[in-house]
Write a protein that holds these residues in place. Structure first.
Motif, PDB file in Angstrom:
ATOM      1  N   ALA A 195       2.660  -3.578 -15.396  1.00  0.00           N
ATOM      2  CA  ALA A 195       3.845  -3.216 -14.458  1.00  0.00           C
ATOM      3  C   ALA A 195       3.404  -2.058 -13.411  1.00  0.00           C
ATOM      4  N   ALA A 196       2.441  -1.224 -13.808  1.00  0.00           N
ATOM      5  CA  ALA A 196       1.904  -0.173 -12.903  1.00  0.00           C
ATOM      6  C   ALA A 196       1.350  -0.855 -11.854  1.00  0.00           C
ATOM      7  N   ASP A 197       0.453  -1.985 -12.103  1.00  0.00           N
ATOM      8  CA  ASP A 197      -0.154  -2.708 -10.913  1.00  0.00           C
ATOM      9  C   ASP A 197       0.825  -3.487 -10.014  1.00  0.00           C
ATOM     10  N   ILE A 198       1.740  -3.950 -10.704  1.00  0.00           N
ATOM     11  CA  ILE A 198       2.872  -4.458  -9.643  1.00  0.00           C
ATOM     12  C   ILE A 198       3.344  -3.322  -8.820  1.00  0.00           C
ATOM     13  N   ASN A 199       3.671  -2.373  -9.418  1.00  0.00           N
ATOM     14  CA  ASN A 199       4.188  -1.242  -8.616  1.00  0.00           C
ATOM     15  C   ASN A 199       3.324  -0.572  -7.471  1.00  0.00           C
ATOM     16  N   LEU A 257      -3.418  -2.565  -2.933  1.00  0.00           N
ATOM     17  CA  LEU A 257      -3.828  -4.037  -3.548  1.00  0.00           C
ATOM     18  C   LEU A 257      -5.258  -3.476  -4.337  1.00  0.00           C
ATOM     19  N   PHE A 258      -6.006  -2.783  -3.416  1.00  0.00           N
ATOM     20  CA  PHE A 258      -7.499  -2.458  -4.019  1.00  0.00           C
ATOM     21  C   PHE A 258      -7.313  -1.647  -5.156  1.00  0.00           C
ATOM     22  N   PHE A 259      -6.366  -0.683  -5.173  1.00  0.00           N
ATOM     23  CA  PHE A 259      -6.250   0.128  -6.359  1.00  0.00           C
ATOM     24  C   PHE A 259      -5.634  -0.772  -7.429  1.00  0.00           C
TER      25      PHE A 259
END
Length: 102
Positions: A41-45, A61-63
């Motif tokens: 969920a954090a990656d989607i954010n 996106l890299f993060f």
């Protein structure tokens, strides 16, 4: 094109499902899956806010890719710990893990 708000709603739903699973499950594997759900969920954010704030940039996106790599390493270590606990106690329930044994 799909609106950004839809992605944020999906990410919020995933985060709340992960928190609920983390707080209510008794199996260490289910708790690990809940943590992975929260990390996703954090990656989607990260990806959504990168698209919103910097449409031409790729920093978010890299993060997110870096966070996915960290989560994969964390999962491998957690599964190795769970296998070790199961070998010693024959159970991976959180209720049975009262203290760490050497």
């Amino acid at each position: 094109m799909i609106q950004i708000e839809y992605f944020l709603v999906i990410a919020a739903f995933m985060m709340f499902a992960g928190v609920y699973g983390f707080l209510t499950r008794k199996s260490t594997l289910a708790i690990l899956l809940s943590i992975e759900l929260m990390l996703n969920a954090a990656d989607i954010n990260f990806a959504v806010f990168n698209r919103l704030l910097h449409p031409a940039g790729h920093e978010g996106l890299f993060f997110a890719i870096f966070a996915i790599a960290i989560a994969a390493a964390e999962s491998a270590i957690a599964i190795a710990i769970m296998i070790n606990i199961y070998r010693q106690l024959q159970n991976i329930s959180v209720d049975k893990l009262t203290k760490m044994k050497w």
